[in-house]
Design a protein around this motif. Structure first.
Motif, PDB file in Angstrom:
ATOM      1  N   ARG A   8       4.825   8.942   7.427  1.00  0.00           N
ATOM      2  CA  ARG A   8       5.173  10.306   7.855  1.00  0.00           C
ATOM      3  C   ARG A   8       3.894  11.136   7.879  1.00  0.00           C
ATOM      4  N   PHE A   9       3.683  11.810   8.993  1.00  0.00           N
ATOM      5  CA  PHE A   9       2.496  12.647   9.155  1.00  0.00           C
ATOM      6  C   PHE A   9       2.916  14.066   9.529  1.00  0.00           C
ATOM      7  N   GLN A  10       2.206  15.022   8.986  1.00  0.00           N
ATOM      8  CA  GLN A  10       2.367  16.418   9.361  1.00  0.00           C
ATOM      9  C   GLN A  10       1.152  16.837  10.186  1.00  0.00           C
ATOM     10  N   GLY A  11       1.322  17.869  10.990  1.00  0.00           N
ATOM     11  CA  GLY A  11       0.204  18.320  11.799  1.00  0.00           C
ATOM     12  C   GLY A  11       0.435  19.699  12.363  1.00  0.00           C
ATOM     13  N   SER A  12      -0.556  20.170  13.089  1.00  0.00           N
ATOM     14  CA  SER A  12      -0.456  21.477  13.727  1.00  0.00           C
ATOM     15  C   SER A  12      -1.105  21.393  15.099  1.00  0.00           C
ATOM     16  N   THR A  68      -5.533  20.121  18.434  1.00  0.00           N
ATOM     17  CA  THR A  68      -4.560  19.293  17.717  1.00  0.00           C
ATOM     18  C   THR A  68      -5.152  18.878  16.378  1.00  0.00           C
ATOM     19  N   LYS A  69      -4.410  19.059  15.314  1.00  0.00           N
ATOM     20  CA  LYS A  69      -4.860  18.645  13.983  1.00  0.00           C
ATOM     21  C   LYS A  69      -3.752  17.846  13.326  1.00  0.00           C
ATOM     22  N   TYR A  70      -3.935  16.505  13.306  1.00  0.00           N
ATOM     23  CA  TYR A  70      -2.988  15.669  12.591  1.00  0.00           C
ATOM     24  C   TYR A  70      -3.402  15.564  11.123  1.00  0.00           C
ATOM     25  N   GLU A  71      -2.512  15.054  10.326  1.00  0.00           N
ATOM     26  CA  GLU A  71      -2.794  14.841   8.907  1.00  0.00           C
ATOM     27  C   GLU A  71      -3.729  13.649   8.776  1.00  0.00           C
ATOM     28  N   THR A  72      -4.999  13.921   8.539  1.00  0.00           N
ATOM     29  CA  THR A  72      -6.003  12.867   8.477  1.00  0.00           C
ATOM     30  C   THR A  72      -6.541  12.640   7.071  1.00  0.00           C
ATOM     31  N   ARG A  73      -6.434  13.643   6.181  1.00  0.00           N
ATOM     32  CA  ARG A  73      -6.867  13.424   4.796  1.00  0.00           C
ATOM     33  C   ARG A  73      -5.700  12.829   4.024  1.00  0.00           C
ATOM     34  N   THR A 102       0.841  -1.194   0.000  1.00  0.00           N
ATOM     35  CA  THR A 102       0.000   0.000   0.000  1.00  0.00           C
ATOM     36  C   THR A 102       0.877   1.245   0.000  1.00  0.00           C
ATOM     37  N   LEU A 103       0.522   2.210  -0.846  1.00  0.00           N
ATOM     38  CA  LEU A 103       1.198   3.502  -0.893  1.00  0.00           C
ATOM     39  C   LEU A 103       0.220   4.586  -0.481  1.00  0.00           C
ATOM     40  N   GLY A 104       0.684   5.505   0.360  1.00  0.00           N
ATOM     41  CA  GLY A 104      -0.145   6.623   0.783  1.00  0.00           C
ATOM     42  C   GLY A 104       0.499   7.938   0.416  1.00  0.00           C
ATOM     43  N   THR A 105      -0.313   8.963   0.296  1.00  0.00           N
ATOM     44  CA  THR A 105       0.204  10.285  -0.063  1.00  0.00           C
ATOM     45  C   THR A 105       1.161  10.789   1.004  1.00  0.00           C
ATOM     46  N   ARG A 106       2.148  11.544   0.572  1.00  0.00           N
ATOM     47  CA  ARG A 106       3.129  12.188   1.449  1.00  0.00           C
ATOM     48  C   ARG A 106       3.876  11.157   2.300  1.00  0.00           C
ATOM     49  N   ASP A 107       4.486  10.193   1.638  1.00  0.00           N
ATOM     50  CA  ASP A 107       5.430   9.255   2.267  1.00  0.00           C
ATOM     51  C   ASP A 107       4.764   8.344   3.292  1.00  0.00           C
ATOM     52  N   LYS A 108       3.864   7.502   2.810  1.00  0.00           N
ATOM     53  CA  LYS A 108       3.243   6.494   3.668  1.00  0.00           C
ATOM     54  C   LYS A 108       3.282   5.161   2.937  1.00  0.00           C
ATOM     55  N   TYR A 109       3.889   4.164   3.564  1.00  0.00           N
ATOM     56  CA  TYR A 109       4.117   2.877   2.910  1.00  0.00           C
ATOM     57  C   TYR A 109       3.774   1.751   3.889  1.00  0.00           C
ATOM     58  N   THR A 149       3.927  20.054  13.693  1.00  0.00           N
ATOM     59  CA  THR A 149       4.475  18.774  14.129  1.00  0.00           C
ATOM     60  C   THR A 149       4.824  17.919  12.922  1.00  0.00           C
ATOM     61  N   ALA A 150       5.860  17.107  13.078  1.00  0.00           N
ATOM     62  CA  ALA A 150       6.263  16.125  12.070  1.00  0.00           C
ATOM     63  C   ALA A 150       6.486  14.801  12.793  1.00  0.00           C
ATOM     64  N   ARG A 151       5.869  13.755  12.299  1.00  0.00           N
ATOM     65  CA  ARG A 151       5.951  12.448  12.959  1.00  0.00           C
ATOM     66  C   ARG A 151       6.304  11.387  11.929  1.00  0.00           C
ATOM     67  N   HIS A 152       7.337  10.601  12.226  1.00  0.00           N
ATOM     68  CA  HIS A 152       7.736   9.494  11.366  1.00  0.00           C
ATOM     69  C   HIS A 152       7.639   8.210  12.178  1.00  0.00           C
ATOM     70  N   GLN A 153       6.770   7.346  11.747  1.00  0.00           N
ATOM     71  CA  GLN A 153       6.480   6.108  12.461  1.00  0.00           C
ATOM     72  C   GLN A 153       6.890   4.916  11.595  1.00  0.00           C
ATOM     73  N   THR A 154       7.725   4.035  12.145  1.00  0.00           N
ATOM     74  CA  THR A 154       8.125   2.819  11.439  1.00  0.00           C
ATOM     75  C   THR A 154       7.872   1.618  12.338  1.00  0.00           C
ATOM     76  N   ASN A 155       7.243   0.597  11.779  1.00  0.00           N
ATOM     77  CA  ASN A 155       6.949  -0.634  12.509  1.00  0.00           C
ATOM     78  C   ASN A 155       7.383  -1.828  11.667  1.00  0.00           C
ATOM     79  N   ARG A 156       7.951  -2.807  12.331  1.00  0.00           N
ATOM     80  CA  ARG A 156       8.312  -4.056  11.667  1.00  0.00           C
ATOM     81  C   ARG A 156       7.911  -5.196  12.582  1.00  0.00           C
TER      82      ARG A 156
END
Length: 782
Positions: free
Chosen positions: A246-250, A745-750, A214-221, A272-279
């Motif tokens: 990767r999520f952006q927010g305010s 708080t407004k995270y990148e939800t769209r 799955t690929l998501g907008t603005r660097d989401k895999y 805010t900038a959040r980079h989440q990686t899970n394996r």
């Protein structure tokens, strides 16, 4: 007529299989039902005569038995009924029915994850937004009917304390079960109920599975691979997942406080900038060395990393003084891991249908470090340019063992009992350091650094009794749990608790004539034990002006839960209605106040806030839930659910109550314009909710998704957009003595997601009930 349908090779129960009752000699349909999660089925009120009972389950040979109920044998017990698996040629498959996204029963709600197109590329938190009365905040915290005391299970066993629903890929899950009023065979922990996450595990013969990217907008895999192979007495299964988002927010914060006769206001705006990686890696094996005995071994490993940076501007205004402007940065780094080893043994007796012994053991190791820092990038000379850092190092050991036994007295009565022990050991450190100048080493501050050790042991036992009498079903149970804990923080001190509690439960149900109606009344007593961070007096700094600390005097919260449910089905429409009441004593509440001592010692022209926990009187919620599934046309199905209830909490001062009417609503439209295309349009809404110090404002949004099946059902392409109108955001308004707080708080939800799935073996896209992978439900109880 009753029985239990089993896979002849693995002796595992077959849920959702069709059982048909045909009259002889003309084979006309006299009745039908589906097997339950444990493979059992019952056909009631059958007129005397001669019949054929026929089972239909895709992937298995049809089976039939001739039965003749009479006055001398009015009850037909077919016992355990093994059926033979068979390879299915996809070209010959005829779709008989369709598994719904949300299946409502009177004792639990089941979300079939693969049927929810709006979860593609998402997480378990995305899926739970569809459940009545469930809310998930921006931190992955789940609340049910306004209560955050929800207990998470993984395959029927306790989940890791590190597990966050917003970090668990939806692609790994088969179903999610939400149990709002568990009985005595479930752990008493969780005043909000239990959520069981059931992971995928194929059981068809040969190789089966699926690969997803799955690929998501603005660097989401997101990518995952699920495989299984069943040969003879062995079924080997495994999965590997990877996620990088990767999520952006305010964010915006306004606080105003009066301390020592002076009023200070803080206005913050940030990005805010959040980079989440899970394996993750999961391996397991089922070994059925005997038709009546099965052993399952599973090992799992998860690695979760989070990089979160908040850059913000702070404006400080004190009385009529000129405003001060600061530019701050708060970085956070989480490096966490989890290892989970589980075993489960199941023994049945063909000569004694319904008799069952299960035993299991789980060991969970959680660990890692959480590093938070606060830096002033620019500001007036009166503020130090030193950077501050806190490093939390934690290791959590969670072994548990249980045994459960069910013994039928006859075809209408049975009793069950179980034992279980849960252990939790948590040693850790919290080191606080200061960096004198940029680039220098952090200097450990001895007075603000701590070592801690937390130990909790919970032995448990329960007993249940069930009986059927005509159209009535009865069940009573009693559970006893002892809680022994000791928490020590050096150099501040220690605390301990020793508690013995009894938790009764009871259920009365009646089947009503016409339209397969059922009425059920249930009661249970439960508790919410505070977690170790809520008890340990360990300050954790969220930023330079706010910190959270545990309360060693905190005690468990106790709750009484009553539910009256009604279920009716006619043709393809089902309607579930539930009246519920939840009444808690010693409610655990989070409170934010001004720390006047820390404010004085800081030497800065602002203030420090302290958030802690307190047993604050009583809370109550009571209201109505509705869930409707209705096909409007052959190509349009509607699922609607919602709740409306009164939520009441004790005010933070300890006098009086705060209450409001609130609720949730969810609407799902599923369209099938062609045989291979499915489109879903959904929307959800959570009304404002009161808390002891204020209120949480409404949250709402709309999602859209479509799935196109390709290459003769060997693949599927999914496209979805979450929060289509970009409306989901969190607003919180709090008030305490001389303190008011407004937080947004407004995270990148769209986000747009495009996913491709390739199906292996007899597995195929989730478009119908046939050939769905069976999840490992584990073994509740103990």
């Amino acid at each position: 007529m009753s029985g239990t349908l089993l896979d002849r090779g693995t002796r595992q129960p077959l849920p959702f299989a069709n059982v048909l009752l045909l009259r002889l000699p003309d084979s006309t349909l006299a009745g039908n039902t589906q097997t339950a999660d444990n493979g059992t089925f019952t056909l009631a009120n059958v007129p005397l005569g001669r019949y054929v009972v026929r089972t239909v389950a895709l992937g298995y040979q049809p089976a039939r038995r001739v039965v003749t109920p009479s006055l001398t044998t009015p009850a037909i017990r077919l016992g355990e009924w093994p059926v033979v698996p068979v390879a299915v040629q996809l070209a010959g498959v005829v779709v008989q029915g369709e598994k719904a996204v949300l299946v409502e029963d009177l004792d639990k709600k089941v979300i079939n994850v693969d049927k929810d197109l709006n979860s593609a590329g998402g997480t378990a938190a995305d899926v739970l937004q569809k459940v009545p009365s469930v809310a998930v905040d921006e931190n992955g915290q789940v609340s049910l009917r306004g209560n955050a005391g929800v207990t998470l299970y993984l395959d029927g066993k306790p989940a890791s304390s590190n597990l966050r629903l917003d970090q668990l890929p939806a692609s790994r899950l088969e179903t999610i079960e939400v149990i709002t009023n568990p009985g005595a065979r479930y752990s008493a922990q969780g005043t909000g109920g239990i959520i069981n996450l059931v992971q995928k595990k194929q059981r068809q013969a040969g190789w089966n599975g699926e690969a997803l990217a799955t690929l998501g907008t603005r660097d989401k895999y997101n990518a995952s691979l699920n495989l299984s192979r069943r040969v003879g007495k062995f079924n080997v299964f495994g999965s590997v997942d990877g996620l990088s988002n990767r999520f952006q927010g305010s964010s915006g914060l306004r606080q105003e406080a009066t301390a020592e006769g002076r009023t200070t206001s803080i206005d913050q705006t940030g990005r805010t900038a959040r980079h989440q990686t899970n394996r993750s890696l999961r391996l397991g094996v089922d070994y059925a060395w005997h038709p009546e005995q099965t052993l399952t071994l599973t090992t799992e490993f998860y690695k979760n990393d989070l990089r979160h940076t908040n850059n913000f501007t702070t404006q400080l205004t004190r009385d009529t003084d000129a405003a001060l402007v600061l530019h701050n940065q708060n970085p956070e780094t989480d490096d966490l891991y989890t290892m989970r080893i589980a075993s489960n043994y199941r023994h049945t007796w063909e000569a004694h249908p319904g008799r069952e012994l299960t035993a299991g053991a789980v060991y969970i190791l959680d660990g890692g470090t959480v590093t938070t820092a606060q830096r002033v990038l620019d500001g007036p000379a009166g503020y130090t340019q030193q950077a501050r850092r806190q490093v939390l190092d934690v290791t959590i050991h969670m072994p548990s063992a249980q045994v459960d036994y069910v013994h039928p007295l006859d075809d209408k009565r049975r009793w069950g009992a179980g034992l279980k022990t849960d252990v939790m050991l948590t040693p850790g450190t919290a080191e606080y350091g200061v960096q004198p100048v940029p680039g220098a080493e952090f200097i450990r501050q001895e007075a603000s650094s701590y070592r801690y050790h937390y130990r909790q042991v919970i032995p448990q036992a329960y007993g249940t009794y069930q009986q059927k009498a005509g159209r009535w079903d009865y069940q009573v149970g009693l559970r006893t749990e002892f809680t022994g804990l000791q928490a020590r923080v050096l150099p501040t001190g220690s605390t301990s608790q020793r508690l013995l509690n009894l938790f009764p439960s009871a259920t009365v149900a009646r089947r009503l004539p016409h339209h397969e109606q059922r009425l059920q009344l249930s009661y249970s007593r439960r508790l919410n034990r505070p977690n170790f961070l809520q008890i340990v007096a360990l300050p954790i700094y969220t930023d330079a002006r706010n910190y959270v600390v545990g309360n060693p005097a905190l005690r468990p919260e106790y709750v009484h839960v009553v539910e009256l449910g009604h279920q009716v089905a006619w043709q393809n429409t089902t309607l579930n209605t539930t009246l519920f009441g939840r009444f808690a004593n010693q409610a655990i509440q989070s409170l934010r106040i001004i720390d006047t001592l820390a404010t004085r010692l800081s030497g800065q022209p602002d203030f420090i806030t302290r958030t802690s926990y307190q047993n604050l009187g009583r809370t109550a919620s009571y209201g109505l839930e509705l869930s409707l599934t209705h096909p409007l046309t052959k190509w349009w199905k509607l699922v609607a659910n919602g709740s409306f209830y009164r939520n009441q909490v004790t005010g933070y001062t300890g006098s009086g109550t705060r209450a409001n009417f609130t609720g949730t609503a969810y609407l799902l439209n599923t369209f099938n314009p062609t045989k291979t295309l499915a489109v879903q349009l959904s929307g959800n809404y959570r009304a404002p909710l009161v808390v002891p110090q204020g209120r949480l404002l409404a949250v709402y949004g709309v999602d859209v998704a479509l799935r196109q099946r390709l290459f003769h059902d060997r693949a599927a392409l999914t496209l979805r957009v979450s929060d289509l109108f970009d409306t989901r955001r969190q607003y919180t308004r709090l008030a305490a003595a001389d303190l008011t707080t407004d937080l947004q708080t407004k995270y990148e939800t769209r986000v747009g997601y495009l996913g491709f799935t390739w199906f292996l073996g007899t597995n195929k896209p989730a478009s119908s009930i046939d050939n769905q992978p069976k999840g490992d439900t584990g073994g509740f109880g103990g």
